[in-house]
Motif scaffolding. Structure first.
Motif, mmCIF file in Angstrom:
data_model
loop_
_atom_site.group_PDB
_atom_site.id
_atom_site.type_symbol
_atom_site.label_atom_id
_atom_site.label_comp_id
_atom_site.label_asym_id
_atom_site.label_seq_id
_atom_site.Cartn_x
_atom_site.Cartn_y
_atom_site.Cartn_z
ATOM 1 N N ILE A 262 0.843 -1.202 0.000
ATOM 2 C CA ILE A 262 0.000 0.000 0.000
ATOM 3 C C ILE A 262 0.874 1.245 0.000
ATOM 4 C CG2 ILE A 262 -1.668 1.325 1.357
ATOM 5 C CD1 ILE A 262 -2.789 -1.369 2.331
ATOM 6 N N ASP B 94 -4.253 -0.762 -3.381
ATOM 7 C CA ASP B 94 -5.056 0.352 -2.872
ATOM 8 C C ASP B 94 -5.608 0.086 -1.480
ATOM 9 O OD1 ASP B 94 -4.809 1.984 -5.207
ATOM 10 O OD2 ASP B 94 -6.168 0.610 -6.225
ATOM 11 N N TRP C 189 -5.649 2.078 3.803
ATOM 12 C CA TRP C 189 -5.149 2.583 2.532
ATOM 13 C C TRP C 189 -4.225 3.755 2.819
ATOM 14 C CZ3 TRP C 189 -10.166 2.611 4.184
ATOM 15 C CH2 TRP C 189 -10.770 3.855 4.434
#
Length: 295
Positions: free
Chosen positions: A140, A146, A271
Motif C-alpha cells: 500500500i 489500494d 489505505w
C-alpha cells in the motif's frame, strides 16, 4: 489543434443523413429546422467540404458525406460507450476493487463480507491478493495496492484505517495435549514447546516474535509454513503447537486455549493516507465498516 466539429454536430449530421432531410431531423431532435441547417452549414464550412446534395424535394450524401458518415457513427458509438461506462461507475454498476488479505482472514473471516458486497454490487470485480499483513502494508505504501488488511500498530498509524477485527490469539494444540484441558497457557509454557509458525511478514509470526521479545523467551521453531491446512495437520499429528485467531480452530481434533494473560490482536482495513479511492473502493470500505460486526 482543435477539431473542426464537435460530437453534437456529428449527431445532427447523422440524423439528417439517416432521416433523409432537414425537417425530419429537426422533428427527431426536437429543434428548429433553421438550427439543423445552420449546424450542417457550419460543419461543411469547417471541413471545407460539401456533405449533402441539396435537391428540390430531397437531399443525398455526397461521396465526402458518405466517408464522414461511417467515421461519425463509429465516433458516436464510442462516445456513447464511454458515457455509459462513466454512468455505470457513478452508479457502481461496474468497477474493480483490489483488496489485500492475509490468508487467515481470507479463509475464515472475509468470505461472508466479500459475498455480501458482491451480492449488492454484482458488476464490480473483486480481486483478492493474499500476503502477510506487513507485506500488504508495504504494498500500500509503495502504491502497488489500494486497500489491504494491516496490523494496528505504530507503523500503520500514518495510514487511513477502519477497524476490522478485534480477536483473541489462542494456543492451538491437539485434543490429546496436556494444555487442551487448561484455562490458560503462559508464554513460558508456550515457548517450551516445539512451534509451527508462519514465516516473517505475517501477523501470526509478528505476534509470536513480539511475545518472545516481551517475555524474554526464545521460540523453538520446529516447522515454518504459511499454509493453514498444513499447519493444522502438523499440530494434529503432535509434531508441534501453534497460535491462531480463535475462529480458525474449528476442528474437533484441535483445542483452542487462551494465553495467560489473554492476548488480543487488532486488524484494520487500510489505505495510504490522502490516497484517492475510486467509487467502487470507497463503497467497499463503507460496506466493510458497516458490516464488520457480523464477523
Amino acid at each position: 489543434m482543435s477539431l473542426p466539429f464537435d460530437l453534437r454536430a456529428l449527431r445532427v449530421f447523422l440524423t439528417v443523413a439517416d432521416r433523409g432531410g432537414f425537417s425530419a431531423a429537426a422533428r427527431e431532435l426536437h429543434v428548429a429546422q433553421s438550427a439543423i441547417s445552420q449546424t450542417i452549414a457550419n460543419l461543411e464550412r469547417h471541413l471545407d467540404l460539401t456533405l449533402f446534395h441539396r435537391h428540390e424535394r430531397r437531399i443525398s450524401l455526397t461521396p465526402e458525406g458518405q466517408a464522414l458518415q461511417s467515421h461519425a457513427r463509429e465516433l458516436l458509438d464510442r462516445a456513447d460507450a464511454a458515457h455509459l461506462a462513466m454512468r455505470e461507475l457513478h452508479g457502481l454498476v461496474k468497477g474493480e476493487v483490489r483488496i489485500g488479505i492475509p490468508s487467515m482472514l481470507g479463509s475464515y473471516y472475509f468470505p461472508p463480507l466479500l459475498m455480501g458486497f458482491k451480492s449488492r454490487h454484482p458488476g464490480i470485480r473483486l480481486t483478492v491478493v493474499e500476503a502477510g499483513a506487513r507485506r500488504l502494508q508495504n504494498m500500500i505504501a509503495a502504491g502497488e495496492l489500494d486497500l489491504g488488511v494491516v496490523i494496528d500498530d505504530e507503523q500503520s498509524r500514518r495510514m487511513e484505517r477502519r477497524p476490522l477485527v478485534h480477536e483473541e490469539m489462542v494456543v492451538c494444540v491437539p485434543r490429546t495435549h496436556p494444555f487442551a484441558g487448561r484455562q490458560g497457557v503462559s508464554p513460558e509454557e508456550f515457548f517450551a514447546e516445539p512451534l509451527v509458525l508462519f514465516q516473517d511478514g505475517y501477523f501470526h509470526r509478528e505476534f509470536v516474535d513480539a511475545l518472545s521479545q516481551q517475555t524474554g523467551h526464545s521460540a523453538n521453531v520446529a516447522f515454518q509454513s504459511n499454509l493453514i491446512p498444513l499447519t493444522k495437520a502438523i499440530v494434529r499429528q503432535g509434531f508441534g503447537i501453534t497460535t491462531f485467531l480463535r475462529r480458525v480452530i474449528d476442528e474437533p481434533e484441535l483445542a483452542a486455549v487462551s494465553f495467560d494473560p489473554p492476548a488480543w490482536l487488532d486488524l484494520s482495513l487500510a489505505w495510504a493516507e490522502g490516497a484517492y479511492l475510486s467509487r467502487a473502493e470507497s463503497a467497499f470500505a463503507e460496506f466493510i465498516e458497516a458490516n464488520r460486526h457480523s464477523l
